[in-house]
Write a protein that holds these residues in place. Structure first.
Motif, PDB file in Angstrom:
ATOM      1  N   ARG A  18      -1.135  24.148   0.900  1.00 49.12           N
ATOM      2  CA  ARG A  18      -0.144  23.170   1.361  1.00 49.12           C
ATOM      3  C   ARG A  18      -0.714  21.755   1.315  1.00 49.12           C
ATOM      4  NH1 ARG A  18       4.349  23.115   4.955  1.00 49.12           N
ATOM      5  NH2 ARG A  18       4.396  21.221   6.212  1.00 49.12           N
ATOM      6  N   GLN A  19      -1.942  21.580   1.779  1.00 49.69           N
ATOM      7  CA  GLN A  19      -2.584  20.271   1.759  1.00 49.69           C
ATOM      8  C   GLN A  19      -2.797  19.782   0.329  1.00 49.69           C
ATOM      9  OE1 GLN A  19      -5.860  21.622   4.132  1.00 49.69           O
ATOM     10  NE2 GLN A  19      -5.218  20.390   5.899  1.00 49.69           N
ATOM     11  N   ARG A  20      -3.157  20.695  -0.562  1.00 46.69           N
ATOM     12  CA  ARG A  20      -3.335  20.325  -1.972  1.00 46.69           C
ATOM     13  C   ARG A  20      -2.021  19.859  -2.588  1.00 46.69           C
ATOM     14  NH1 ARG A  20      -7.284  25.152  -4.164  1.00 46.69           N
ATOM     15  NH2 ARG A  20      -9.045  24.614  -2.827  1.00 46.69           N
ATOM     16  N   ILE A  21      -0.932  20.534  -2.250  1.00 51.90           N
ATOM     17  CA  ILE A  21       0.378  20.125  -2.771  1.00 51.90           C
ATOM     18  C   ILE A  21       0.733  18.737  -2.259  1.00 51.90           C
ATOM     19  CG2 ILE A  21       2.856  20.601  -2.679  1.00 51.90           C
ATOM     20  CD1 ILE A  21       2.090  23.619  -2.721  1.00 51.90           C
ATOM     21  N   TYR A  22       0.570  18.508  -0.956  1.00 52.37           N
ATOM     22  CA  TYR A  22       0.866  17.185  -0.386  1.00 52.37           C
ATOM     23  C   TYR A  22       0.054  16.097  -1.083  1.00 52.37           C
ATOM     24  CZ  TYR A  22       3.941  17.900   3.650  1.00 52.37           C
ATOM     25  OH  TYR A  22       5.017  18.129   4.458  1.00 52.37           O
ATOM     26  N   LEU A  23      -1.253  16.311  -1.227  1.00 53.01           N
ATOM     27  CA  LEU A  23      -2.096  15.292  -1.854  1.00 53.01           C
ATOM     28  C   LEU A  23      -1.716  15.061  -3.311  1.00 53.01           C
ATOM     29  CD1 LEU A  23      -5.605  15.977  -0.320  1.00 53.01           C
ATOM     30  CD2 LEU A  23      -4.066  14.072   0.128  1.00 53.01           C
ATOM     31  N   GLY A  24      -1.383  16.120  -4.014  1.00 49.54           N
ATOM     32  CA  GLY A  24      -0.948  15.976  -5.403  1.00 49.54           C
ATOM     33  C   GLY A  24       0.329  15.166  -5.515  1.00 49.54           C
ATOM     34  N   VAL A  25       1.292  15.450  -4.652  1.00 48.85           N
ATOM     35  CA  VAL A  25       2.561  14.708  -4.654  1.00 48.85           C
ATOM     36  C   VAL A  25       2.304  13.244  -4.306  1.00 48.85           C
ATOM     37  CG1 VAL A  25       4.782  14.438  -3.458  1.00 48.85           C
ATOM     38  CG2 VAL A  25       4.006  16.707  -4.181  1.00 48.85           C
ATOM     39  N   LEU A  26       1.501  12.998  -3.287  1.00 48.78           N
ATOM     40  CA  LEU A  26       1.204  11.611  -2.896  1.00 48.78           C
ATOM     41  C   LEU A  26       0.485  10.856  -4.007  1.00 48.78           C
ATOM     42  CD1 LEU A  26       0.169  12.164   0.797  1.00 48.78           C
ATOM     43  CD2 LEU A  26       2.272  11.142  -0.065  1.00 48.78           C
ATOM     44  N   PHE A  27      -0.424  11.519  -4.692  1.00 47.52           N
ATOM     45  CA  PHE A  27      -1.122  10.872  -5.803  1.00 47.52           C
ATOM     46  C   PHE A  27      -0.129  10.476  -6.893  1.00 47.52           C
ATOM     47  CE2 PHE A  27      -3.253  11.078  -9.923  1.00 47.52           C
ATOM     48  CZ  PHE A  27      -4.201  10.094  -9.752  1.00 47.52           C
ATOM     49  N   ARG A  28       0.770  11.396  -7.256  1.00 44.00           N
ATOM     50  CA  ARG A  28       1.747  11.088  -8.308  1.00 44.00           C
ATOM     51  C   ARG A  28       2.672   9.945  -7.899  1.00 44.00           C
ATOM     52  NH1 ARG A  28       1.134  16.566  -8.848  1.00 44.00           N
ATOM     53  NH2 ARG A  28       2.918  17.096  -7.552  1.00 44.00           N
ATOM     54  N   VAL A  29       3.132   9.956  -6.654  1.00 43.84           N
ATOM     55  CA  VAL A  29       4.000   8.874  -6.178  1.00 43.84           C
ATOM     56  C   VAL A  29       3.244   7.550  -6.195  1.00 43.84           C
ATOM     57  CG1 VAL A  29       5.228   7.971  -4.160  1.00 43.84           C
ATOM     58  CG2 VAL A  29       5.550  10.339  -4.849  1.00 43.84           C
ATOM     59  N   ASP A  30       2.001   7.558  -5.740  1.00 43.23           N
ATOM     60  CA  ASP A  30       1.183   6.351  -5.759  1.00 43.23           C
ATOM     61  C   ASP A  30       1.025   5.816  -7.182  1.00 43.23           C
ATOM     62  OD1 ASP A  30      -0.898   4.475  -4.479  1.00 43.23           O
ATOM     63  OD2 ASP A  30      -2.013   5.462  -6.101  1.00 43.23           O
ATOM     64  N   GLN A  31       0.758   6.705  -8.127  1.00 41.38           N
ATOM     65  CA  GLN A  31       0.592   6.284  -9.515  1.00 41.38           C
ATOM     66  C   GLN A  31       1.895   5.730 -10.085  1.00 41.38           C
ATOM     67  OE1 GLN A  31      -2.632   6.317 -11.168  1.00 41.38           O
ATOM     68  NE2 GLN A  31      -2.880   6.373  -8.955  1.00 41.38           N
ATOM     69  N   GLU A  32       3.024   6.320  -9.710  1.00 42.06           N
ATOM     70  CA  GLU A  32       4.328   5.812 -10.155  1.00 42.06           C
ATOM     71  C   GLU A  32       4.589   4.412  -9.596  1.00 42.06           C
ATOM     72  OE1 GLU A  32       7.128   8.793  -8.978  1.00 42.06           O
ATOM     73  OE2 GLU A  32       6.293  10.265 -10.362  1.00 42.06           O
ATOM     74  N   LEU A  33       4.238   4.196  -8.332  1.00 44.99           N
ATOM     75  CA  LEU A  33       4.407   2.868  -7.736  1.00 44.99           C
ATOM     76  C   LEU A  33       3.539   1.836  -8.458  1.00 44.99           C
ATOM     77  CD1 LEU A  33       4.438   3.827  -3.952  1.00 44.99           C
ATOM     78  CD2 LEU A  33       6.369   2.959  -5.298  1.00 44.99           C
ATOM     79  N   ALA A  76       4.843  -9.078  -8.461  1.00 52.30           N
ATOM     80  CA  ALA A  76       5.048  -9.116  -7.012  1.00 52.30           C
ATOM     81  C   ALA A  76       3.828  -9.744  -6.356  1.00 52.30           C
ATOM     82  CB  ALA A  76       5.264  -7.710  -6.467  1.00 52.30           C
ATOM     83  N   SER A  77       4.063 -10.725  -5.525  1.00 55.05           N
ATOM     84  CA  SER A  77       2.945 -11.376  -4.843  1.00 55.05           C
ATOM     85  C   SER A  77       2.529 -10.625  -3.583  1.00 55.05           C
ATOM     86  CB  SER A  77       3.317 -12.821  -4.483  1.00 55.05           C
ATOM     87  OG  SER A  77       4.432 -12.829  -3.618  1.00 55.05           O
ATOM     88  N   ALA A  78       3.302  -9.632  -3.202  1.00 51.85           N
ATOM     89  CA  ALA A  78       2.969  -8.842  -2.012  1.00 51.85           C
ATOM     90  C   ALA A  78       1.697  -8.036  -2.269  1.00 51.85           C
ATOM     91  CB  ALA A  78       4.114  -7.898  -1.668  1.00 51.85           C
ATOM     92  N   PRO A  79       0.870  -7.864  -1.253  1.00 51.87           N
ATOM     93  CA  PRO A  79      -0.339  -7.061  -1.436  1.00 51.87           C
ATOM     94  C   PRO A  79       0.006  -5.589  -1.668  1.00 51.87           C
ATOM     95  CG  PRO A  79      -0.093  -7.700   0.871  1.00 51.87           C
ATOM     96  CD  PRO A  79       0.982  -8.402   0.100  1.00 51.87           C
ATOM     97  N   ALA A  80      -0.928  -4.874  -2.261  1.00 55.68           N
ATOM     98  CA  ALA A  80      -0.708  -3.458  -2.588  1.00 55.68           C
ATOM     99  C   ALA A  80      -0.369  -2.629  -1.358  1.00 55.68           C
ATOM    100  CB  ALA A  80      -1.917  -2.885  -3.304  1.00 55.68           C
ATOM    101  N   CYS A  81      -0.898  -3.007  -0.192  1.00 53.30           N
ATOM    102  CA  CYS A  81      -0.604  -2.220   1.012  1.00 53.30           C
ATOM    103  C   CYS A  81       0.883  -2.270   1.359  1.00 53.30           C
ATOM    104  CB  CYS A  81      -1.452  -2.679   2.193  1.00 53.30           C
ATOM    105  SG  CYS A  81      -1.124  -4.355   2.746  1.00 53.30           S
ATOM    106  N   VAL A  82       1.598  -3.236   0.817  1.00 47.93           N
ATOM    107  CA  VAL A  82       3.049  -3.323   1.042  1.00 47.93           C
ATOM    108  C   VAL A  82       3.792  -2.477   0.015  1.00 47.93           C
ATOM    109  CG1 VAL A  82       5.045  -4.871   1.029  1.00 47.93           C
ATOM    110  CG2 VAL A  82       2.909  -5.587   2.127  1.00 47.93           C
ATOM    111  N   TRP A  83       3.542  -2.704  -1.270  1.00 48.93           N
ATOM    112  CA  TRP A  83       4.319  -1.988  -2.282  1.00 48.93           C
ATOM    113  C   TRP A  83       3.829  -0.573  -2.543  1.00 48.93           C
ATOM    114  CZ3 TRP A  83       1.414  -0.694  -6.457  1.00 48.93           C
ATOM    115  CH2 TRP A  83       0.364  -1.531  -6.836  1.00 48.93           C
ATOM    116  N   ARG A  84       2.649  -0.232  -2.045  1.00 50.71           N
ATOM    117  CA  ARG A  84       2.156   1.139  -2.207  1.00 50.71           C
ATOM    118  C   ARG A  84       2.515   2.028  -1.025  1.00 50.71           C
ATOM    119  NH1 ARG A  84      -2.447   0.510  -6.222  1.00 50.71           N
ATOM    120  NH2 ARG A  84      -1.809   2.256  -7.515  1.00 50.71           N
TER     121      ARG A  84
END
Length: 88
Positions: A15-30, A44-52
């Motif tokens: 379950r944890q591996r699935i969550y991390l995999g999904v989060l990684f893919r979403v992060d890469q898409e962003l 975008a002038s916003a820092p990554a902590c905002v748009w990520r």
């Protein structure tokens, strides 16, 4: 992957591996979306902590929909590693 990274990955449950995999893919898409916007002159002038920022509570967002198709989303707003951390 380094030995330390592999050991950390091996210590996760499925379950944890699935969550991390999904989060990684979403992060890469962003990140990809920001690069595409910048290439069109719309940097975008916003820092990554905002748009990520990844939203776990958006019922119709990319994280929840993928987790549901994987059969691991239970409607609890906290990700599983937070529950594990509180237990010890």
């Amino acid at each position: 992957m380094t030995a330390v990274g592999q050991a950390a990955w091996d210590g996760l449950n499925e379950r944890q591996r699935i969550y991390l995999g999904v989060l990684f893919r979403v992060d890469q898409e962003l990140g990809g979306e920001q690069r595409r916007l910048a290439a069109r002159g719309r940097f975008a002038s916003a820092p990554a902590c905002v748009w990520r920022r990844v939203d776990f509570n958006n019922r119709y967002g990319p994280v929840v929909s993928v987790l549901e198709t994987q059969g691991v989303y239970d409607g609890v707003p906290d990700p599983p590693w937070l529950r594990c951390a509180s237990v010890g």
